[in-house]
Scaffold this motif. Structure first.
Motif, PDB file in Angstrom:
ATOM      1  N   HIS A   7       0.824  -1.125  -0.093  1.00 15.38           N
ATOM      2  CA  HIS A   7      -0.183  -0.058  -0.013  1.00 15.38           C
ATOM      3  C   HIS A   7       0.798   1.094   0.096  1.00 15.38           C
ATOM      4  CE1 HIS A   7      -3.268  -2.777   0.679  1.00 15.38           C
ATOM      5  NE2 HIS A   7      -4.157  -1.845   0.750  1.00 15.38           N
ATOM      6  N   LEU A  17       2.457   1.476  -3.578  1.00 18.46           N
ATOM      7  CA  LEU A  17       1.171   2.100  -4.705  1.00 18.46           C
ATOM      8  C   LEU A  17       0.880   3.384  -4.524  1.00 18.46           C
ATOM      9  CD1 LEU A  17      -0.837  -1.169  -4.931  1.00 18.46           C
ATOM     10  CD2 LEU A  17       0.944  -0.441  -6.385  1.00 18.46           C
ATOM     11  N   MET A  18       1.090   4.123  -3.473  1.00 17.96           N
ATOM     12  CA  MET A  18       0.772   5.441  -3.290  1.00 17.96           C
ATOM     13  C   MET A  18       1.594   6.133  -4.338  1.00 17.96           C
ATOM     14  SD  MET A  18      -1.476   5.924  -1.207  1.00 17.96           S
ATOM     15  CE  MET A  18      -1.469   7.667  -0.513  1.00 17.96           C
ATOM     16  N   SER A  70       0.940   0.145 -10.472  1.00 15.85           N
ATOM     17  CA  SER A  70       0.796  -1.411 -10.118  1.00 15.85           C
ATOM     18  C   SER A  70       1.360  -2.307 -11.187  1.00 15.85           C
ATOM     19  CB  SER A  70      -0.770  -1.714  -9.907  1.00 15.85           C
ATOM     20  OG  SER A  70      -0.852  -3.085  -9.838  1.00 15.85           O
ATOM     21  N   GLU A  74      -4.037  -0.242   7.144  1.00 10.43           N
ATOM     22  CA  GLU A  74      -4.014   0.323   5.731  1.00 10.43           C
ATOM     23  C   GLU A  74      -4.910   1.523   5.710  1.00 10.43           C
ATOM     24  OE1 GLU A  74      -1.690  -1.133   4.827  1.00 10.43           O
ATOM     25  OE2 GLU A  74      -1.940  -2.965   5.697  1.00 10.43           O
ATOM     26  N   TYR A  82      -4.027   4.788   3.766  1.00 11.93           N
ATOM     27  CA  TYR A  82      -3.684   4.460   2.132  1.00 11.93           C
ATOM     28  C   TYR A  82      -5.102   4.031   1.377  1.00 11.93           C
ATOM     29  CZ  TYR A  82       1.030   3.785   4.324  1.00 11.93           C
ATOM     30  OH  TYR A  82       2.214   3.840   4.985  1.00 11.93           O
ATOM     31  N   GLN A  83      -5.923   3.464   1.957  1.00 17.85           N
ATOM     32  CA  GLN A  83      -6.824   2.624   1.156  1.00 17.85           C
ATOM     33  C   GLN A  83      -7.731   3.519   0.441  1.00 17.85           C
ATOM     34  OE1 GLN A  83      -6.907  -1.273   1.838  1.00 17.85           O
ATOM     35  NE2 GLN A  83      -7.224  -0.342  -0.193  1.00 17.85           N
ATOM     36  N   ILE A 122      -6.021   4.428  -2.715  1.00 17.19           N
ATOM     37  CA  ILE A 122      -5.492   3.405  -3.307  1.00 17.19           C
ATOM     38  C   ILE A 122      -6.818   3.012  -4.380  1.00 17.19           C
ATOM     39  CG2 ILE A 122      -4.865   0.968  -3.751  1.00 17.19           C
ATOM     40  CD1 ILE A 122      -2.481   2.617  -3.100  1.00 17.19           C
ATOM     41  N   LYS A 151      -7.300   5.742  -7.042  1.00 15.71           N
ATOM     42  CA  LYS A 151      -6.065   5.629  -8.030  1.00 15.71           C
ATOM     43  C   LYS A 151      -6.151   4.256  -8.845  1.00 15.71           C
ATOM     44  CE  LYS A 151      -1.005   5.673  -8.515  1.00 15.71           C
ATOM     45  NZ  LYS A 151       0.158   5.763  -7.619  1.00 15.71           N
TER      46      LYS A 151
END
Length: 513
Positions: free
Chosen positions: A357, A360-361, A365, A402, A405-406, A409, A412
């Motif tokens: 996580h 990926l910020m 991916s 998470e 971040y979640q 994510i 995005k």
């Protein structure tokens, strides 16, 4: 002592794969108390099934085999340096055999050692005694429940309970609050060990020491025995329930110890342990290193109780709608779901934990996640002779880590479903509503149950993060979880937390003086 290492390897394997009878008994009693057809009943049925599968497969009950803590009493003259060396070798071999997940991470570099060895791990506590045998006890405490440990400094103000003073009633309030704050994030229904007094370090040590007691014993201190009984009764009125789904059982065991303190400090330390209460012990011959006896046996279970080694696997039925989805999933399909629906997923899903996580910020991916599913999971993986990855255990990890971040994510990458345990917070809930996604709560600790839903490992990225933190691409079939946060702004976790806080406030008035 030639057999000592082999004895420790047997102890590690048994602890990781087979719950002791007193723990099974507590879980069986919880099933009998739970109302049929509820989410908690379904969770307890899945847990019971998972316990049997782990025993039969000789595979980890939970994929998070946690931090290993050994508590050893040895006769005078026993070579503790040599014993520590052989314990470390046994830990390494157990990891290679897939009985342990590689969990040792360098705190400065983030590098996983790959063998559960490192600075300060495993934890080994030696104590000399005058008996002529070695007593070795081991507890595997996973990160989800370890993160719900809590320490209070009295006096203090507690949400829902008001002021907790420096007396037995203040201690009572701290323990109740410790159960409340864990909610479902520590894989409830859980067990707690409580340490009263000491300093900040020895208080926690005393709390964890209580977890080595039998679930069915009685505290020799009458005041603490009365407090343990009270906590077991009142904690189970909070309606947090198994996995935080609501229900009749929130706590499976409470053990309390006390020690002296200095006048200025008054600590109450609580060690929270999940339902997968993995602790076992053996006595060992100091001459040969061979196992004499196992410590946690049927003797700890009431004679009139149902045999805890006979695990029922009758399927629990849950009322409500069941929806089958195949990845990739559309926003329309997600918007049609609501809290309480059972979702059965088929197709490709991707694991992702803390390291992924964070990565990926700021990065793309390696695979297309649009319409995809992220599974908060750090599996136990082993390669076979042909170099193919096999899943040995694959239950969910605690999702709240998470939360920072979640939501970003999801936005995005166009993710449609997040699977984990324990629920997530307001930021994620808002993102689910805005972007059309849901949170699915799998049954925490049910690592064998979910491993059998994985048909193939399609690949893996970011192995440099270590096996638990890598991004595994998994083909699943009939992977079932419950919608607990939907795309309409509803959260079962928020509802249960509010209800349990109201019930906690009902216990505010002094009881012990």
């Amino acid at each position: 002592m030639q057999s000592f290492k082999d004895s420790i390897l047997k102890l590690i394997t048994e602890t990781s794969t087979n719950l002791p009878p007193d723990v099974r008994y507590a879980i069986q009693e919880a099933r009998l108390r739970e109302d049929a057809g509820t989410r908690s009943a379904l969770a307890l049925g899945t847990i019971t099934d998972n316990i049997k599968r782990a025993e039969e497969n000789v595979s980890p009950i939970c994929q998070d085999t946690g931090m290993l803590t050994f508590k050893i009493k040895a006769p005078v003259g026993a070579n503790q340096i040599e014993m520590a060396k052989q314990i470390r070798q046994a830990v390494k071999e157990a990891t290679q055999l897939g009985k342990l997940r590689p969990n040792s991470v360098d705190s400065l570099t983030g590098e996983n050692s790959g063998d559960n060895l490192g600075e300060g791990v495993p934890v080994i506590h030696f104590e000399q005694w005058e008996n002529d045998y070695i007593d070795v006890r081991l507890i595997l405490k996973g990160g989800g429940c370890e993160n719900k440990n809590i320490q209070y400094s009295l006096p203090c103000e507690l949400e829902g309970l008001g002021r907790a003073g420096r007396d037995l009633d203040g201690i009572r309030k701290c323990i109740l609050h410790a159960v409340y704050q864990a909610q479902g994030q520590g894989c409830s229904a859980g067990f707690i060990g409580v340490g009263i007094g000491g300093d900040r370090t020895t208080g926690y040590e005393l709390a964890k020491k209580q977890l080595f007691r039998s679930v069915t014993d009685t505290n020799p201190n009458p005041d603490l025995a009365r407090l343990e009984e009270y906590i077991m009764e009142k904690a189970n009125t909070l309606s947090i329930g198994t996995m935080g789904f609501g229900g009749n059982t929130t706590l499976l065991g409470c053990k309390i110890g006390s020690m002296h303190r200095i006048p200025a400090s008054f600590y109450v330390s609580v060690a929270y342990n999940c339902w997968a209460f993995r602790r076992q012990g053996v006595t060992i011959d100091p001459e040969t290193g061979a196992i004499r006896d196992w410590i946690y046996t049927d003797d700890a279970v009431p004679a009139d109780a149902k045999d805890p080694s006979v695990v029922e696997t009758a399927e629990e039925k849950l009322g409500g709608r069941q929806v089958v989805l195949t990845t990739p999933i559309t926003e329309e399909q997600i918007r049609d779901l609501k809290v309480g629906d059972i979702v059965v997923i088929n197709g490709l899903i991707h694991t992702g934990r803390d390291a992924l996580h964070k990565h990926l910020m700021d990065h793309d991916s390696p695979v297309d996640l649009n319409g995809g599913v992220i599974y908060h999971c750090g599996p136990v993986m082993l390669k076979d002779a042909d170099g193919k990855w096999n899943v040995k255990a694959a239950g969910p990890t605690t999702s709240i880590r998470e939360e920072p971040y979640q939501g970003d994510i999801i936005k995005k990458f166009g993710i449609r479903a997040v699977i984990g345990k324990g629920g997530m917070g307001a930021k994620t809930l808002a993102a689910l509503k805005e972007h059309g996604a849901v949170y699915l709560n799998a049954i925490g600790g049910a690592a064998q149950y979910y491993a059998e839903c994985i048909e193939n490992v399609d690949g893996v990225d970011f192995m440099e993060f270590g096996i638990p933190e890598a991004m595994w691409h998994l083909q699943v079939k009939d992977f079932a979880a419950i919608v607990t946060m939907d795309a309409h702004g509803n959260s079962l976790h928020a509802d249960v937390e509010k209800t349990s806080l109201d019930k906690l406030a009902e216990l505010k008035e002094p009881v012990f003086k």
